[in-house]
Write a protein that holds these residues in place. Structure first.
Motif, PDB file in Angstrom:
ATOM      1  N   HIS A 281       0.819  -1.215   0.000  1.00 30.48           N
ATOM      2  CA  HIS A 281       0.000   0.000   0.000  1.00 30.48           C
ATOM      3  C   HIS A 281       0.856   1.270   0.000  1.00 30.48           C
ATOM      4  O   HIS A 281       1.988   1.246  -0.439  1.00 30.48           O
ATOM      5  CB  HIS A 281      -0.987  -0.044   1.170  1.00 30.48           C
ATOM      6  CG  HIS A 281      -1.658  -1.383   1.277  1.00 30.48           C
ATOM      7  ND1 HIS A 281      -2.714  -1.744   0.462  1.00 30.48           N
ATOM      8  CD2 HIS A 281      -1.383  -2.480   2.039  1.00 30.48           C
ATOM      9  CE1 HIS A 281      -3.070  -3.005   0.751  1.00 30.48           C
ATOM     10  NE2 HIS A 281      -2.273  -3.467   1.692  1.00 30.48           N
ATOM     11  N   GLU A 296      -2.243   0.212   7.968  1.00 33.67           N
ATOM     12  CA  GLU A 296      -1.378  -0.864   7.497  1.00 33.67           C
ATOM     13  C   GLU A 296      -0.144  -0.307   6.793  1.00 33.67           C
ATOM     14  O   GLU A 296       0.975  -0.779   7.001  1.00 33.67           O
ATOM     15  CB  GLU A 296      -2.167  -1.779   6.543  1.00 33.67           C
ATOM     16  CG  GLU A 296      -1.362  -2.959   6.017  1.00 33.67           C
ATOM     17  CD  GLU A 296      -2.121  -3.788   4.984  1.00 33.67           C
ATOM     18  OE1 GLU A 296      -3.272  -3.419   4.662  1.00 33.67           O
ATOM     19  OE2 GLU A 296      -1.567  -4.783   4.497  1.00 33.67           O
ATOM     20  N   HIS A 354       2.590  -7.180   4.670  1.00 30.54           N
ATOM     21  CA  HIS A 354       1.226  -6.667   4.872  1.00 30.54           C
ATOM     22  C   HIS A 354       0.749  -6.923   6.295  1.00 30.54           C
ATOM     23  O   HIS A 354       1.369  -7.670   7.050  1.00 30.54           O
ATOM     24  CB  HIS A 354       0.265  -7.343   3.883  1.00 30.54           C
ATOM     25  CG  HIS A 354       0.501  -6.909   2.476  1.00 30.54           C
ATOM     26  ND1 HIS A 354      -0.286  -5.979   1.838  1.00 30.54           N
ATOM     27  CD2 HIS A 354       1.482  -7.246   1.595  1.00 30.54           C
ATOM     28  CE1 HIS A 354       0.179  -5.776   0.620  1.00 30.54           C
ATOM     29  NE2 HIS A 354       1.262  -6.535   0.448  1.00 30.54           N
ATOM     30  N   ASP A 356      -3.197  -7.159   7.062  1.00 32.68           N
ATOM     31  CA  ASP A 356      -4.531  -6.830   6.592  1.00 32.68           C
ATOM     32  C   ASP A 356      -5.638  -7.003   7.614  1.00 32.68           C
ATOM     33  O   ASP A 356      -5.444  -7.558   8.685  1.00 32.68           O
ATOM     34  CB  ASP A 356      -4.832  -7.642   5.336  1.00 32.68           C
ATOM     35  CG  ASP A 356      -4.452  -6.839   4.119  1.00 32.68           C
ATOM     36  OD1 ASP A 356      -5.298  -6.100   3.617  1.00 32.68           O
ATOM     37  OD2 ASP A 356      -3.285  -6.909   3.717  1.00 32.68           O
ATOM     38  N   GLU A 388      -6.109  -7.581  -1.918  1.00 37.90           N
ATOM     39  CA  GLU A 388      -4.797  -6.976  -2.203  1.00 37.90           C
ATOM     40  C   GLU A 388      -4.721  -6.485  -3.650  1.00 37.90           C
ATOM     41  O   GLU A 388      -4.130  -5.449  -3.926  1.00 37.90           O
ATOM     42  CB  GLU A 388      -3.671  -7.981  -1.959  1.00 37.90           C
ATOM     43  CG  GLU A 388      -3.445  -8.342  -0.505  1.00 37.90           C
ATOM     44  CD  GLU A 388      -3.017  -7.166   0.348  1.00 37.90           C
ATOM     45  OE1 GLU A 388      -2.791  -6.069  -0.196  1.00 37.90           O
ATOM     46  OE2 GLU A 388      -2.923  -7.331   1.564  1.00 37.90           O
TER      47      GLU A 388
END
Ligand SMILES: [Zn+2]
Length: 510
Positions: A281, A296, A354, A356, A388
């Motif tokens: 991200h 995140e 990640h 999530d 994702e």
């Protein structure tokens, strides 16, 4: 009256901006809801969010470099004025900007630039928490080359990493500036004593030497002038562009950098081992957000930094390791570009990081994923991969960009060998994560069609470090000691993988 005054001022300051052609007013209005600026070395993005779609026209002015953007159907409002204060001094591309009501229902923004840019301007339909977005991406005429960025970082770090032997700095400088970097010392007249440019023990010297003899850098995500035929991409009118080269296509990966020195055996390599770390991200895409507001994109960048420190201090059978981050700041990198960057630096491994959210706060535990060629290993894995893969929609990519489409097609050539190696890497990591007492969501590596794992030639895993939607795990993710333990575990996983699957010299042959 007020608007007319602003118009005059903008025109006066803008100079040749007054050449802007044909702005068509439209009847309906829109309101600006928010403006955001994401400066980064790769490109600076300006996002203008509104309650209805905005039409715009832009004009690049050569000297001094400026970009004028006329946005139609809106009035100047406080949100838009905030844009002026949002330009940071460290922005690589934007020096400052002016905004004014250029005509009834037409607002003009004039960016004073630090260097010539190739803008990509496009619209995004509402998605996730966002309404309509008008996106202005300012790319350099020569794209930042990841390999050169890696070398520059290595040179910056040289005094630290070489400790007290005094070789690092002068050697690094000499290598960086030497056009051909011959193996024998070459002392320029009048220069301070110069050490051999490629001493044993600094394989990056060879890398740098090789890099400096190649023609100019290639581009990653080459900026394409937003003049394609899609309705979301209004034309750019480039006025004087005396030296602006066209956006160049992505070059193939450079030749292998493996260095076979005298006496090198086939069983080991004498070269730098590069691990691509991919913090998920960034920028417009915050990733998942925990119940206490933890984003995140922030925690995964922190974990990546901690893992980078460990990698840069490690070696594999004497070959030094180096981490390469696909993003090292808070800006958005499209999934395909992440893969492309890793390939450009000929990474030996790719680790996407990640944290999530799941649909229920009860979900918890770490998991590791590899690519799948034939469906997902579980419905949860499929769900996560879909989520994702939506990052590009939230983060915002110019889907009209032809180069991006070509790249995506190329990345659909995943191989069974890559997946097998990725499963081994994932297994090694999962075992270590278990060792630090973190819960595992699943006891084995899962598989699904994650777009970011599609480098056909690099073992690639995606690590879900924890579920940020679980309050306890969110609190863990913010803790320094937890992040350190996590980075330690991932590092041990990487080392365990290399212990069982030593990198070969030929593994750099892409
Ligand atoms: Zn994520």
């Amino acid at each position: 009256m007020k608007a007319a005054g602003l118009k005059r001022r903008v025109l006066l300051q803008g100079g040749s901006v007054a050449l802007l052609l044909g702005v068509h007013q439209i009847a309906r209005g829109a309101s600006i809801l928010a403006v955001r600026v994401w400066p980064a070395a790769d490109y600076t993005r300006v996002t203008i969010e509104s309650d209805a779609r905005l039409n715009s026209q832009q004009l690049v002015v050569g000297s001094p470099p400026r970009l004028a953007v006329d946005i139609e159907g809106i009035d100047l409002n406080p949100e838009l004025r905030e844009l002026v204060g949002k330009i940071k001094p460290g922005d690589p591309y934007i020096n400052g900007l002016r905004v004014g009501q250029n005509a009834p229902k037409v607002v003009r923004i004039v960016f004073d630039l630090k260097q010539a840019v190739v803008p990509q301007v496009f619209s995004l339909a509402p998605v996730a928490a966002y309404k309509h977005r008008l996106v202005l991406d300012l790319y350099p005429e020569q794209a930042v080359d990841p390999m050169e960025a890696l070398i520059a970082e290595r040179l910056r770090d040289a005094p630290k990493s070489t400790g007290g032997n005094g070789n690092g700095t002068s050697n690094g400088t000499a290598v960086a500036t030497a056009p051909t970097a011959p193996p024998a010392p070459a002392t320029p007249p009048g220069a301070a004593p110069v050490r051999p440019t490629t001493p044993a023990g600094d394989p990056l010297g060879d890398l740098i030497a090789q890099q400096s003899t190649r023609p100019g850098p290639s581009t990653v995500a080459p900026p394409v002038v937003a003049g394609n035929d899609r309705p979301t991409a209004p034309p750019v009118l480039v006025v004087p562009a005396p030296t602006a080269p066209p956006a160049r296509p992505v070059a193939p990966p450079p030749p292998p950098v493996a260095v076979a020195r005298g006496g090198a055996t086939a069983s080991r390599t004498d070269r730098i081992i590069i691990v691509a770390l991919d913090p998920g991200h960034g920028g417009e895409d915050p990733g998942a957000i925990g119940p206490a507001g933890t984003r995140e994109k922030d925690v995964v960048l922190q974990v990546a930094h901690r893992l980078r420190e460990r990698i840069n201090a490690s070696n594999v059978n004497g070959s030094p390791m180096r981490a390469f981050l696909t993003r090292d700041a808070d800006f958005f990198v499209p999934l395909g570009v992440r893969v492309q960057k890793a390939r450009r630096v000929q990474a030996d491994l790719f680790v996407s990081i990640h944290a999530d959210a799941f649909t229920t706060p009860a979900a918890r535990g770490a998991s590791v994923f590899a690519l799948s060629q034939s469906g997902a290993s579980s419905s949860a894995a499929r769900w996560l991969a879909n989520k994702e893969n939506d990052a590009d929609k939230v983060g915002g990519v110019n889907v009209g960009n032809h180069e991006a489409q070509v790249q995506r097609a190329l990345l659909d050539m995943s191989t069974t060998a890559q997946i097998n190696d990725s499963l081994k890497l994932g297994g090694a990591m999962l075992g270590e994560i278990k060792g630090i007492g973190a819960r595992l969501h699943k006891g084995q590596v899962e598989q699904a069609g994650f777009a970011v794992l599609k480098a056909p030639d690099i073992p690639s895993v995606l690590v879900e470090t924890a579920f940020i939607s679980n309050p306890e795990e969110e609190a863990n993710l913010r803790r320094v000691d937890y992040q350190e333990n996590l980075a330690d575990a991932l590092m041990r996983g990487i080392q365990r993988y290399f212990a069982q699957n030593p990198p070969l010299a030929r593994s750099r042959q892409l």
